[in-house]
Design a protein around this motif. Structure first.
Motif, PDB file in Angstrom:
ATOM      1  N   MET A  91      -3.421  -3.216   4.562  1.00 31.68           N
ATOM      2  CA  MET A  91      -2.263  -3.789   3.878  1.00 31.68           C
ATOM      3  C   MET A  91      -2.508  -3.808   2.360  1.00 31.68           C
ATOM      4  N   PRO A  92      -1.605  -3.406   1.476  1.00 34.02           N
ATOM      5  CA  PRO A  92      -0.227  -3.007   1.757  1.00 34.02           C
ATOM      6  C   PRO A  92      -0.035  -1.520   1.969  1.00 34.02           C
ATOM      7  N   ASP A  93      -1.126  -0.722   1.943  1.00 41.40           N
ATOM      8  CA  ASP A  93      -0.970   0.725   2.091  1.00 41.40           C
ATOM      9  C   ASP A  93      -0.326   1.094   3.415  1.00 41.40           C
ATOM     10  N   ASP A  94      -0.539   0.255   4.446  1.00 43.51           N
ATOM     11  CA  ASP A  94       0.029   0.595   5.759  1.00 43.51           C
ATOM     12  C   ASP A  94       1.552   0.461   5.785  1.00 43.51           C
ATOM     13  N   MET A  95       2.144  -0.128   4.722  1.00 44.57           N
ATOM     14  CA  MET A  95       3.594  -0.241   4.656  1.00 44.57           C
ATOM     15  C   MET A  95       4.235   0.961   3.974  1.00 44.57           C
ATOM     16  N   PRO A 116      -2.546   9.725   7.483  1.00 44.32           N
ATOM     17  CA  PRO A 116      -1.107  10.032   7.558  1.00 44.32           C
ATOM     18  C   PRO A 116      -0.257   8.982   8.256  1.00 44.32           C
ATOM     19  N   TYR A 117      -0.850   8.095   9.050  1.00 43.55           N
ATOM     20  CA  TYR A 117      -0.034   7.180   9.865  1.00 43.55           C
ATOM     21  C   TYR A 117       0.008   5.787   9.242  1.00 43.55           C
ATOM     22  N   ASN A 118       1.160   5.144   9.370  1.00 47.23           N
ATOM     23  CA  ASN A 118       1.312   3.815   8.770  1.00 47.23           C
ATOM     24  C   ASN A 118       1.441   2.738   9.837  1.00 47.23           C
ATOM     25  N   GLY A 119       1.729   1.504   9.404  1.00 47.73           N
ATOM     26  CA  GLY A 119       2.018   0.387  10.302  1.00 47.73           C
ATOM     27  C   GLY A 119       3.199  -0.359   9.714  1.00 47.73           C
ATOM     28  N   ASN A 120       4.412   0.040  10.059  1.00 46.07           N
ATOM     29  CA  ASN A 120       5.603  -0.448   9.372  1.00 46.07           C
ATOM     30  C   ASN A 120       6.751  -0.610  10.362  1.00 46.07           C
ATOM     31  N   GLY A 145      -4.574  -8.384   2.543  1.00 53.05           N
ATOM     32  CA  GLY A 145      -4.992  -7.018   2.808  1.00 53.05           C
ATOM     33  C   GLY A 145      -5.340  -6.862   4.272  1.00 53.05           C
ATOM     34  N   GLY A 146      -6.126  -5.848   4.564  1.00 56.54           N
ATOM     35  CA  GLY A 146      -6.648  -5.666   5.907  1.00 56.54           C
ATOM     36  C   GLY A 146      -5.600  -5.470   6.972  1.00 56.54           C
ATOM     37  N   MET A 147      -5.837  -6.149   8.106  1.00 56.11           N
ATOM     38  CA  MET A 147      -5.003  -5.983   9.299  1.00 56.11           C
ATOM     39  C   MET A 147      -3.771  -6.864   9.202  1.00 56.11           C
ATOM     40  N   MET A 148      -2.801  -6.386   8.468  1.00 60.90           N
ATOM     41  CA  MET A 148      -1.574  -7.147   8.265  1.00 60.90           C
ATOM     42  C   MET A 148      -0.431  -6.175   8.050  1.00 60.90           C
ATOM     43  N   MET A 149       0.742  -6.549   8.526  1.00 58.86           N
ATOM     44  CA  MET A 149       1.953  -5.784   8.294  1.00 58.86           C
ATOM     45  C   MET A 149       3.133  -6.728   8.463  1.00 58.86           C
ATOM     46  N   MET A 150       4.334  -6.228   8.233  1.00 59.99           N
ATOM     47  CA  MET A 150       5.546  -7.001   8.442  1.00 59.99           C
ATOM     48  C   MET A 150       6.421  -6.303   9.474  1.00 59.99           C
ATOM     49  N   MET A 151       6.870  -7.045  10.484  1.00 59.23           N
ATOM     50  CA  MET A 151       7.923  -6.558  11.370  1.00 59.23           C
ATOM     51  C   MET A 151       9.247  -6.988  10.761  1.00 59.23           C
ATOM     52  N   SER A 170      -8.932   6.270   1.153  1.00 56.22           N
ATOM     53  CA  SER A 170      -8.773   5.269   0.096  1.00 56.22           C
ATOM     54  C   SER A 170      -8.472   3.902   0.682  1.00 56.22           C
ATOM     55  N   GLN A 171      -8.766   2.874  -0.096  1.00 54.03           N
ATOM     56  CA  GLN A 171      -8.474   1.499   0.255  1.00 54.03           C
ATOM     57  C   GLN A 171      -7.687   0.851  -0.888  1.00 54.03           C
ATOM     58  N   PRO A 172      -6.953  -0.232  -0.604  1.00 51.97           N
ATOM     59  CA  PRO A 172      -6.110  -0.840  -1.642  1.00 51.97           C
ATOM     60  C   PRO A 172      -6.870  -1.352  -2.863  1.00 51.97           C
ATOM     61  N   ASP A 173      -8.166  -1.603  -2.725  1.00 47.46           N
ATOM     62  CA  ASP A 173      -8.921  -2.077  -3.893  1.00 47.46           C
ATOM     63  C   ASP A 173      -9.384  -0.932  -4.783  1.00 47.46           C
TER      64      ASP A 173
END
Length: 525
Positions: free
Chosen positions: A258-262, A274-278, A506-512, A29-32
Motif C-alpha cells: 500500500m499504496p502501490d497496490d491501488m 503487474p498485479y494490483n489489489g484494488n 503501507g504493507g498489507m492494506m487496500m480499500m474495497m 520497488s517499494q513505496p519507501d
C-alpha cells in the motif's frame, strides 16, 4: 478512483494448455523508494492469450484493447497467474535463467499429480539446472484457486519471489449462474473469468479478485545480490545465505505494498509487479475472493464491511455431510471475520454488501424535494433517461429493489428507502433523522472518504457542508462528484504488517470501494 482488472492472468491454449516460463532475477520497488533485488517467474515466450477476455476487447470497443500495457514480462512477482479449465492437461516448461550461484530451480504444483521430463532429480521434484529447462505435466483435476512455487531451497527461493497462482475454471455453468457474456445485467462489462468458482450452484459470482500475501526480509535479498556474481557449477548453488533469523520489513499483496497496490494492473512504474489489489463492487454483487498465503508467515487479513463466506480450501469445496435439494444448504464453509492466510494454503470465499441493516437510506433519498427524483450527470447517456423521474423502491421477495437492473438505486434495501440519517442536514436530504453529522473536513481527511454518509454523487453533493468534502490533503481517491463510494479498509490485523519498513500506512492494506450503481466499474484500466 479508477477500477482495475479483477483476476488477470495468462492462458496457454485450449484443452492442452502450455506455459513457457522462465525463472530470472530483476528488481522490484517499494513505496519507501527501495529497489529490492529479487527472483521471480515470468514468460519465456509470449503466452497464448490473456484472461479475462474483457481486458483485451469487448463488443463495445470493436476489438480494441481495453487494458493498458497488458503483458507478461520475463520476471514478475508474483509469477504469471495461469488460467486453465478443469480437465485440461497442463504443460509448464521452466527455463532457469537465475544466476549460476543460485543453482537449480523448480516448480511444485500442490494438489495435482505431476509427471516430469528433462531436468535433473531434486529433493522434491525434477529441477532445471542453470541455463537448462524442465517440463511438468498434470491434469487440472480440481477447480478453484491453487498455488505454485519453487520446490528447491524453499527457504531462499520462495522468499526471493518464486511463487504464483493457478486458477482452474469449472467446466459447466451451474444452474442459477449467469454464463459469461459481454455485459452484466446492469449493462456494464463482464470481467469474470467464469460463471462460477466451482461446478456448484452456490458458487456463482459477479466479480472476482485474487490476493497473494507475502513478505520480504531485505537482508536475505541483499545477501543474494552480493553473491549473485559468484562463479558456480554446483547444482545446489554456491550461495551461503542466512535465512534465519527472519525479520521481514515489507509486506505485500500481489507483489505490491500500500499504496502501490491501488495503482492499475500492468502500470508502467511497476514493470515486474503487474498485479494490483484494488477491489470494487456494486451493492448486491457477489464478489469472489481468491486468497493465497505465500512466504513463511500467517497473515490475518480482515475484510471490513462484512464477513467472508468460505467456499473451499485448496480447491476442495467445503460441503455438509447431509445432502440437500437447496445447493446453498450443502455449503458448510465458515463465515470468517478474518481470513488468515496460511503459507501454501488457498481459500475461495464470497464477500457481499447490500446496506441492509444500516437503518438509513444509503442513497440519501427523500419523499419530497431533492432526492425524490433522479438527478444524475446529464452527459451520461446510460442513465440520462432516469433524470427527473421519481425514485421508486419496490421490494422483491427478499426486500431489495431488483425490478430494474439499470436503475441507479438497483439493489437498494427498500425498508430504509426515504429514511433519514441526519437530524439537521446540510442539504434537504433528511426529514428528522437520529444524528447530526459534523462537517466533512472535521469528520475525516481520508483520501477515500466520499464526503457524506450517502452513496453516490447525487446524494453526496446534497449532503456536504459549506466547506465541501475535499480532504485537507487535497488528495481525492474517491471523488464526491463522480464516484462517491463507501470505502472499507481491508488490511492485516497484525499491525506491523500495515507498515512499509515500519512506516505507516503501507504493507498489507487496500480499500474495497462499494460504488453506487451509476458508477461504471471499468476493471480493464
Amino acid at each position: 478512483m479508477t477500477a482495475q482488472a479483477a483476476a488477470p492472468g495468462i492462458t496457454g491454449g485450449n484443452s492442452t494448455p502450455h506455459f513457457d516460463l522462465v525463472a530470472a532475477a530483476e528488481r522490484i520497488s517499494q513505496p519507501d523508494g527501495a529497489s529490492i533485488y529479487s527472483w521471480g517467474y515470468g514468460c519465456h515466450t509470449a503466452p497464448a492469450g490473456f484472461s479475462p477476455a474483457a481486458i483485451q476487447s469487448s463488443p463495445a470497443t470493436a476489438g480494441v484493447a481495453l487494458a493498458v500495457n497488458v503483458s507478461c514480462p520475463t520476471m514478475q512477482i508474483p509469477g504469471p497467474t495461469l488460467i486453465v479449465h478443469q480437465g485440461d492437461t497442463v504443460t509448464v516448461t521452466l527455463t532457469n535463467n537465475l544466476p549460476a550461484a543460485a543453482g537449480n530451480t523448480s516448480i511444485l504444483f500442490p494438489g495435482f499429480q505431476v509427471t516430469t521430463s528433462g531436468g535433473t532429480p531434486g529433493l522434491l521434484t525434477q529441477e532445471a539446472p542453470n541455463g537448462g529447462s524442465v517440463t511438468y505435466t498434470f491434469m487440472a483435476t480440481n477447480a478453484g484457486t491453487h498455488s505454485y512455487y519453487s520446490g528447491t531451497q524453499g527457504d531462499l527461493q520462495v522468499e526471493m519471489g518464486l511463487y504464483g497462482a493457478i486458477i482452474v475454471l469449472p467446466t459447466t455453468v451451474p444452474a442459477g449462474c449467469r454464463a459469461i457474456g459481454a455485459t452484466l445485467p446492469d449493462g456494464q462489462v463482464d470481467f469474470r473469468n467464469a460463471a462460477a468458482a466451482y461446478n456448484h450452484g452456490a458458487t456463482c459470482y459477479d466479480r472476482e479478485y485474487l490476493f497473494q500475501f507475502s513478505e520480504i526480509d531485505p537482508a536475505i535479498h541483499q545477501q543474494a545480490e552480493q553473491q549473485a556474481g559468484m562463479a558456480c557449477t554446483q547444482a545446489t548453488g554456491c550461495m551461503d545465505i542466512l535465512t534465519e533469523l527472519y525479520h521481514p520489513a515489507y509486506f505485500m499483496i500481489n507483489g505490491r505494498s500500500m499504496p502501490d497496490d491501488m495503482d492499475p494492473n500492468y502500470a508502467m512504474q511497476y514493470p515486474h509487479q503487474p498485479y494490483n489489489g484494488n477491489p470494487h463492487m456494486h451493492p448486491g454483487e457477489l464478489v469472489l475472493l481468491r486468497i493465497i498465503g505465500t512466504g513463511r508467515w500467517q497473515h490475518p487479513f480482515h475484510e471490513h464491511g462484512n464477513h467472508v463466506r468460505i467456499l473451499a480450501r485448496d480447491g476442495n469445496l467445503i460441503l455438509s455431510q447431509t445432502a440437500s435439494a437447496d445447493p446453498m444448504k450443502t455449503l458448510a464453509g465458515p463465515l470468517l471475520f478474518t481470513t488468515t492466510t496460511t503459507p501454501g494454503e488457498t481459500m475461495d470465499g464470497i464477500f457481499y454488501w447490500t446496506g441492509r441493516g444500516l437503518n438509513w437510506d444509503v442513497y440519501g433519498h427523500a419523499a419530497t424535494g431533492p432526492g425524490s427524483v433522479y438527478n444524475l450527470d446529464p452527459s451520461d447517456p446510460k442513465y440520462a433517461a432516469y433524470n427527473g423521474k421519481p425514485v421508486v423502491c419496490i421490494p422483491d421477495a427478499n426486500g431489495y429493489y431488483t425490478a430494474d437492473p439499470m436503475a441507479p438505486n438497483y439493489y437498494e434495501w427498500c425498508a430504509d428507502h426515504n429514511k433519514a440519517l441526519e437530524s439537521h442536514p446540510f442539504g434537504t436530504v433528511a426529514s428528522g433523522g437520529p444524528v447530526t453529522l459534523p462537517d466533512a473536513n472535521i469528520f475525516t481527511n481520508g483520501a477515500w472518504y466520499g464526503g457524506s454518509p450517502y452513496l453516490g454523487p447525487d446524494a453526496t453533493i446534497r449532503a456536504v457542508g459549506a466547506t465541501g468534502s475535499t480532504p485537507p490533503s487535497g488528495t481525492i481517491a474517491n471523488p464526491p462528484t463522480s464516484e462517491a463510494g463507501f470505502a472499507f479498509m481491508w488490511h492485516s490485523h497484525n499491525e506491523r504488517e500495515i507498515t512499509t519498513n515500519n512506516i505507516f500506512p503501507g504493507g498489507m492494506m487496500m480499500m474495497m470501494l462499494v460504488d453506487p450503481q451509476s458508477f461504471v466499474i471499468n476493471e480493464a484500466n
